[in-house]
Design an enzyme around this catalytic site. Structure first.
Site, mmCIF file in Angstrom:
data_model
loop_
_atom_site.group_PDB
_atom_site.id
_atom_site.type_symbol
_atom_site.label_atom_id
_atom_site.label_comp_id
_atom_site.label_asym_id
_atom_site.label_seq_id
_atom_site.Cartn_x
_atom_site.Cartn_y
_atom_site.Cartn_z
ATOM 1 N N ALA A 69 32.262 48.518 53.208
ATOM 2 C CA ALA A 69 31.942 49.657 52.351
ATOM 3 C C ALA A 69 32.934 50.782 52.613
ATOM 4 O O ALA A 69 33.563 50.836 53.669
ATOM 5 C CB ALA A 69 30.536 50.136 52.671
ATOM 6 N N GLY A 108 30.459 44.831 54.236
ATOM 7 C CA GLY A 108 30.312 44.474 52.831
ATOM 8 C C GLY A 108 31.377 43.485 52.378
ATOM 9 O O GLY A 108 31.156 42.699 51.442
ATOM 10 N N GLU A 131 28.076 46.569 60.913
ATOM 11 C CA GLU A 131 27.247 47.689 60.434
ATOM 12 C C GLU A 131 26.440 48.375 61.528
ATOM 13 O O GLU A 131 26.307 49.599 61.530
ATOM 14 C CB GLU A 131 26.289 47.205 59.339
ATOM 15 C CG GLU A 131 26.953 46.997 57.988
ATOM 16 C CD GLU A 131 27.563 45.624 57.823
ATOM 17 O OE1 GLU A 131 27.772 44.926 58.843
ATOM 18 O OE2 GLU A 131 27.844 45.236 56.677
HETATM 19 N N1 CAA Z 1 35.989 52.989 54.676
HETATM 20 C C1 CAA Z 1 36.812 54.049 54.543
HETATM 21 N N2 CAA Z 1 37.936 54.195 55.247
HETATM 22 C C2 CAA Z 1 38.232 53.248 56.154
HETATM 23 C C3 CAA Z 1 37.417 52.127 56.361
HETATM 24 C C4 CAA Z 1 36.251 52.010 55.573
HETATM 25 N N3 CAA Z 1 35.434 50.970 55.684
HETATM 26 N N4 CAA Z 1 37.963 51.354 57.323
HETATM 27 C C5 CAA Z 1 39.093 51.961 57.690
HETATM 28 N N5 CAA Z 1 39.253 53.109 56.993
HETATM 29 C C6 CAA Z 1 40.388 54.035 57.084
HETATM 30 C C7 CAA Z 1 40.514 54.665 58.452
HETATM 31 O O1 CAA Z 1 39.742 55.827 58.556
HETATM 32 C C8 CAA Z 1 41.992 54.960 58.526
HETATM 33 O O2 CAA Z 1 42.213 56.128 57.771
HETATM 34 P P1 CAA Z 1 43.328 57.199 58.241
HETATM 35 O O3 CAA Z 1 44.623 56.431 58.226
HETATM 36 O O4 CAA Z 1 43.217 58.270 57.234
HETATM 37 O O5 CAA Z 1 42.913 57.613 59.620
HETATM 38 C C9 CAA Z 1 42.619 53.796 57.751
HETATM 39 O O6 CAA Z 1 41.563 53.268 56.938
HETATM 40 C C10 CAA Z 1 43.155 52.684 58.634
HETATM 41 O O7 CAA Z 1 42.143 52.312 59.562
HETATM 42 P P2 CAA Z 1 42.485 51.977 61.090
HETATM 43 O O8 CAA Z 1 43.368 53.037 61.639
HETATM 44 O O9 CAA Z 1 41.182 51.723 61.755
HETATM 45 O O10 CAA Z 1 43.342 50.632 60.918
HETATM 46 P P3 CAA Z 1 43.345 49.310 61.784
HETATM 47 O O11 CAA Z 1 44.329 48.416 61.141
HETATM 48 O O12 CAA Z 1 43.468 49.651 63.226
HETATM 49 O O13 CAA Z 1 41.895 48.673 61.614
HETATM 50 C C11 CAA Z 1 39.967 47.871 60.442
HETATM 51 C C12 CAA Z 1 41.484 48.183 60.380
HETATM 52 C C13 CAA Z 1 39.712 46.709 61.398
HETATM 53 C C14 CAA Z 1 39.518 47.505 59.072
HETATM 54 C C15 CAA Z 1 39.214 49.110 60.977
HETATM 55 O O14 CAA Z 1 39.608 50.239 60.212
HETATM 56 C C16 CAA Z 1 37.710 49.031 60.866
HETATM 57 O O15 CAA Z 1 37.081 48.450 61.737
HETATM 58 N N6 CAA Z 1 37.135 49.624 59.815
HETATM 59 C C17 CAA Z 1 35.717 49.693 59.637
HETATM 60 C C18 CAA Z 1 35.186 48.399 59.145
HETATM 61 C C19 CAA Z 1 33.705 48.466 59.000
HETATM 62 O O16 CAA Z 1 32.986 48.915 59.867
HETATM 63 N N7 CAA Z 1 33.221 47.966 57.865
HETATM 64 C C20 CAA Z 1 31.846 47.915 57.592
HETATM 65 C C21 CAA Z 1 31.493 49.098 56.800
HETATM 66 S S1 CAA Z 1 29.759 49.156 56.583
HETATM 67 C C22 CAA Z 1 29.434 48.114 55.312
HETATM 68 O O17 CAA Z 1 30.280 47.492 54.785
HETATM 69 C C23 CAA Z 1 27.998 48.026 54.933
HETATM 70 C C24 CAA Z 1 27.728 48.151 53.502
HETATM 71 O O18 CAA Z 1 27.172 49.139 53.073
HETATM 72 C C25 CAA Z 1 28.026 47.105 52.596
#
Ligand code: CAA
Ligand code: NAI
Length: 705
Positions: A69, A108, A131
């Site tokens: 998400a 998601g 999550e």
């Molecule tokens: N939403 C919005 N922004 C996000 C994001 C997300 N899910 N995931 C990453 N970003 C942004 C970060 O804030 C960062 O932004 P800035 O450059 O402005 O700081 C940019 O994307 C790059 O992120 P990272 O620096 O973390 O990059 P990375 O390559 O080291 O890691 C990643 C990539 C593994 C995807 C890591 O960002 C991560 O773990 N993200 C979160 C993933 C997550 O928790 N997803 C589940 C969300 S909850 C959900 O999906 C439930 C639902 O409601 C369906």
């Protein structure tokens, strides 16, 4: 418009050889923003109508499939279409849909894939449902579909921990159907779809799989374990209720139950705290020096001193791909340091973090423990981790100044000492910096990058680059006694000592803080770290101590008896042979009582609420001073320091986030009332007064910085 859509659209649709290609392109991580959800929905509708396309492949453009998400939309009203509905429509498709995964298919993103009929993943790909680490649970079918594919135990494990698994494990767990070689998810998806077309495949719906009968005992035992581990965090425990619904209810009702639990968590303070932590951990890298300077090369590093910290730093650096030369005082100490490093690497092998072959290669080719400083002539960076003594440090820096090449960075791991004074003792203060690691250094994620008056910008950004290589989180700190973390620690430790002298027992204080969510209370932590270290610090500061400061003698009395904590079997607690958890010690309580009597203090009782209020007020007040003085760039830097270095419960977001939640006016009122008994310690910081009086928050400062 799809089809002839401009390339900037986040979801694009095209057809190749009867295969619909649905590309998700929403940099940087293809998060499921409203535009992506709408684009996927439209693409699936179009696929249904498209007579030319017999199968569809959904894939991600850029570095990853969908990383979940869009977290930035959390806490705001959700805009349609909702993700569960989009996924249900994908699953309901009459024609098969394949998800082609690469990078990190998370949250998601994985739920979209579970709604697809087939899943192929590149060997380098990873999947997970993180999550719960954000204070919510998979709310788009993840808790209903994952158990149907992988069984209850795997679903409980992955969903309650949020851990990611690699492609191979995902295959074993039946989350994916095929692991493809190569770097191109689109090509892997196309090839897999072509094979499916030859086999005349059907739309095989995860939601239609019978999950089997529930093993009630399994759920009971997971509930017990997860509740204990969660230390007050709700999401992992609530997630179990949602998974259980997959066994108790038909799919449609299970999805409704999941959504209602999801919505409940989405509205919680814990979710807000965890999302704050997520973004704060990324925001700490936004420092004034970023963008103005490029990091220096880092390949070969030197470490001076191979004790507790030096050996841990060496292991972190080796694991990060650096070559390490460690210098000790004499051959015996060098040999001891080498064994310490070997032991830590062996622990890594035992825990499955490293293969034996890699350990052997690191020890043979990337590590040396020697006594001759000349071995550092070509080092890019040297980190000093010798005794906490200014004279010893200065002597070491003088030797480094003499042997290290121009441009080499000279760093100190000091916990408290003045980095500017150390820098001034060299001919190259611009190359000197503090890299304050935490113990155990190969495990703890925090690195305070302590920037001196003269430290150059490229040295600062190299500190941040080093943290990245070592998989640590760097926080920029200015020079003062204890920097951010230990200066705060000193303040809230004093508040705890004052309460002990006034009538609380160390055990009551520890219990109140464990109930708050800390893994250990401050007195158990002191026992673990060793009371002798703080004792040495108190002796060092005694001569310059302000006469107005209230001084508690209990810790000195324990140290005078040789009770230094766990390592001596006694400290605030009593440790039975080999035990890591101590028992309350009546003799310690007697020592405390004697101290009170000597000072004429009549003890009173403290309930856990008062204990918390005093402890947190001391922490927040000192933190406000640290921000006001520019030692921390923003309140969020304090939060990340406490979360990643001092066990502050992550779901509470850190002390500054917590303060905003409690209300700065409430904190200020507490400080003012405590200041009546001890103005020297409790007088509120100017920043806190200003913010509280104009109705501001620490969060405002994060935004404006
Ligand atoms: N939403 C919005 N922004 C996000 C994001 C997300 N899910 N995931 C990453 N970003 C942004 C970060 O804030 C960062 O932004 P800035 O450059 O402005 O700081 C940019 O994307 C790059 O992120 P990272 O620096 O973390 O990059 P990375 O390559 O080291 O890691 C990643 C990539 C593994 C995807 C890591 O960002 C991560 O773990 N993200 C979160 C993933 C997550 O928790 N997803 C589940 C969300 S909850 C959900 O999906 C439930 C639902 O409601 C369906
Ligand atoms: P330690 O006592 O375990 O190790 C110090 C090592 O330095 C010893 O092995 C000693 O032989 C060696 N040494 C001393 N003088 C030397 C010299 N001139 N040349 C080469 N080697 C020399 O100490 P520890 O705990 O590792 O602490 C080191 C530094 O790290 C201190 O400045 C301390 O304040 C800081 N620190 C300690 C933390 C902790 O939790 N122990 C946490 C963060 C920082």
């Amino acid at each position: 418009m799809l089809g002839g859509s401009p390339v900037t659209e986040p979801v694009r649709y095209s057809v190749e050889d009867g295969i619909a290609l649905i590309a998700v392109d929403n940099p940087p991580v293809n998060a499921l923003s409203q535009a992506v959800r709408a684009g996927l929905d439209a693409a699936i509708a179009r696929f249904a109508e498209d007579g030319e396309a017999r199968i569809a492949v959904i894939y991600g453009v850029g570095r990853t499939f969908i990383a979940g998400a869009d977290i930035r939309e959390f806490g705001k009203p959700m805009a349609e279409p909702f993700l569960p509905d989009v996924i249900n429509r994908i699953e309901a498709s009459e024609k098969p849909v394949v998800a082609a995964l690469h990078g990190t298919a998370l949250g998601g993103g994985l739920e979209v894939a579970l709604g697809c009929h087939y899943r192929v993943i590149l060997a380098s790909g990873r999947v997970g449902l993180p999550e719960v680490t954000l204070g919510i649970l998979p709310g788009a079918g993840g808790t209903q579909r994952l158990p149907r594919l992988s069984g209850a135990e795997a679903a409980l494990d992955l969903i309650t921990s949020g851990r990611q698994v690699g492609a191979q494990e995902a295959d074993w767990l039946n989350i994916v159907d095929y692991v493809a070689e190569g770097e191109d998810a689109r090509a892997a998806g196309l090839e897999f779809a072509r094979r499916l077309l030859v086999e005349e495949c059907r739309a095989r719906r995860t939601g239609e799989i019978d999950p089997g009968t529930k093993d009630a005992e399994l759920f009971t035992s997971w509930r017990e374990t997860v509740s204990r581990r969660a230390r007050g965090q709700l999401s992992p425990v609530v997630a179990i209720d949602a998974i259980e619904a997959a066994y108790d209810l038909p799919l449609a009702d299970g999805l409704v139950r999941e959504r209602s639990l999801f919505t409940e968590l989405m509205g919680s303070d814990q979710r807000a705290g965890l999302i704050h932590a997520f973004f704060a951990e990324r925001a700490v890298a936004k420092i004034p020096e970023a963008g103005t300077a490029t990091p220096r090369d880092l390949a070969r590093i030197g470490i001076i001193g191979g004790g507790t910290m030096g050996s841990g730093i060496a292991v972190a650096a080796l694991a990060g791909g650096l070559t390490v030369t460690l210098i000790e005082r004499d051959a015996d100490s060098a040999e001891r340091a080498r064994s310490l490093v070997e032991k830590l690497l062996n622990d890594g092998v035992r825990r499955g973090k490293m293969s034996e072959a890699r350990r052997d290669a690191l020890l043979a080719d990337a590590f040396a423990a020697v006594t001759d400083y000349e071995a550092l002539a070509s080092a890019d960076l040297v980190i000093e981790a010798v005794f906490e003594d200014m004279a010893v440090k200065k002597e070491v820096f003088a030797r480094l100044d003499a042997v290290c090449r121009p441009g080499a960075i000279l760093a100190t791991n000091t916990s408290y000492l003045d980095v500017d004074e150390i820098a001034a003792s060299t001919s190259r203060p611009a190359d000197v910096i503090g890299f304050h690691f935490f113990s155990p250094a190969h495990v703890m994620r925090l690195l305070e990058v302590v920037v001196g008056d003269k430290t150059s910008a490229d040295v600062v950004v190299t500190g941040f680059a080093l943290a990245k290589k070592l998989k640590k989180i760097a926080v920029r700190a200015g020079v003062c006694d204890g920097f951010i973390g230990n200066r705060l620690l000193n303040a809230y430790r004093k508040a705890a000592d004052y309460m002990v002298e006034d009538g609380a027992s160390p055990y009551e204080i520890d219990a109140a803080l464990v109930a708050f969510g800390f893994p250990m209370g401050p007195f158990a932590v002191s026992d673990l770290a060793g009371l002798d270290i703080a004792w040495a610090g108190r002796k060092r500061r005694a001569a310059t101590r302000d006469p107005r400061e209230r001084v508690v003698g209990v810790a000195d009395r324990l140290c005078e008896r040789g009770w230094f904590g766990q390592k001596t079997g006694r400290g605030y607690y009593l440790y039975e042979e080999g035990a890591r958890r101590g028992k309350p010690d009546p003799e310690v309580e007697a020592i405390i009582a004697a101290e009170r009597t000597e000072k004429g203090i009549v003890p009173r009782s403290f309930d856990s609420e008062e204990i918390l209020r005093r402890y947190m007020a001391a922490m927040i007040n000192e933190a406000a001073k640290i921000v006001e003085e520019g030692i921390a760039l923003r309140p969020l830097d304090v939060d990340v320091t406490m979360l990643s270095g001092y066990g502050f419960p992550r779901w509470r977001g850190g002390p500054m986030h917590y303060a905003d939640k409690v209300g700065l006016d409430t904190i200020l009122a507490d400080l003012r009332s405590f200041a009546e008994e001890d103005p020297y310690f409790w007088t509120p910081a100017r920043l806190l007064v200003d913010l509280a009086e104009r109705g501001g928050t620490f969060a405002d400062l994060n935004k404006s910085a």
